[in-house]
Design an enzyme around this catalytic site. Structure first.
Site: not given
Length: 269
Positions: A43, A155
């Site tokens: 991320s 993510d």
């Protein structure tokens, strides 16, 4: 007989705005002469790691973090699988990484994403870096997942918030991880990003122990006052990263001396 030189991996965890702390951590490690042979990122960790591995100066990255408005990377289009398409984020990363592929980076990088179709971790090390980062940073519900062939990727924090296990799997003999924190201490969500990221944090609370166990040392910047959506507080997050890295330097140098990567007479500061 050839002696293999041990490698040091730096694992940068996810955490939205808190992830700006990675800039401060890298700066301190670099100034202290700590060797970094590969970086893994999840991320926001993938964003910072990609920029650094592509050769972007930390000072420029800090200016972008502090002064850039979220409109620079959030494109609110309300597609059917997310509130933002992710195209702006990818375009920004194309600019910052100079459209490099993983093979063209100055330092080896791997980014972690999660495949919704197969329920598994995806480690990306090939292709265009910006596209991989887009997948790794696609917060569920905020960004539209990245669809490629049979994969639908979101993510990486869903499966591995701090990618220390990935750094170990890729051959790092010594793994230094940066965990920007899970703070479930009464902070009231202010908007949708906070709701989603704090929900993911709750699910990741116990799983994080697995990531920590794969690291030789974990740096924990104090970011309890910075919410995931506080992108306007990037300067504070960067400073927290610097402070935490400086505090960890004696332990890091001791670890590297033990592994033969620093000379025994080198002063620990």
């Amino acid at each position: 007989m050839v002696t293999k030189v041990k490698t040091v991996g730096l694992a940068l965890g996810g955490g939205s705005a808190r992830g700006f702390a990675h800039i401060g951590v890298i700066r301190v490690l670099k100034e202290a002469g700590i060797p970094i042979n590969l970086i893994t990122g999840t991320s926001m960790g993938s964003i910072v790691g990609a920029c650094y591995c592509a050769g972007l100066e930390l000072s420029l990255l800090e200016k972008l973090a502090v002064h850039a408005h979220r409109k620079l990377w959030l494109d609110w289009t309300f597609p059917h699988m997310g509130l933002a398409s992710g195209d702006k984020l990818e375009q920004l990363m194309l600019l910052l990484t100079r459209r490099k592929t993983f093979a063209q980076l100055e330092l080896p990088l791997a980014v972690v994403a999660a495949d919704l179709c197969h329920g598994e971790k995806v480690v990306i090390q090939e292709g265009v870096v910006a596209r991989a980062v887009r997948a790794s940073a696609a917060i569920p519900g905020i960004f539209r997942p990245l669809e490629e062939e049979e994969r639908v990727m979101v993510d990486g924090a869903v499966v591995e918030r701090v990618p220390a296990p990935t750094a170990r799997q890729l051959g790092a003999d010594i793994v230094i991880a940066v965990d920007v924190g899970i703070y479930l201490n009464g902070h009231k969500p202010q908007h949708l990003l906070d709701v989603i990221t704090q929900s993911i944090d709750m699910m990741q609370r116990d799983l994080s122990r697995y990531s920590h166990e794969a690291a030789d040392l974990v740096i924990f910047p104090d970011l309890r006052e910075i919410a995931p959506g506080h992108f306007h507080r990037a300067a504070e997050a960067i400073k927290a990263g610097e402070e935490a890295a400086r505090q960890a330097l004696p332990d890091i140098k001791q670890l590297l001396k033990k592994e033969g990567l620093l000379t025994p007479d080198e002063k620990i500061t």
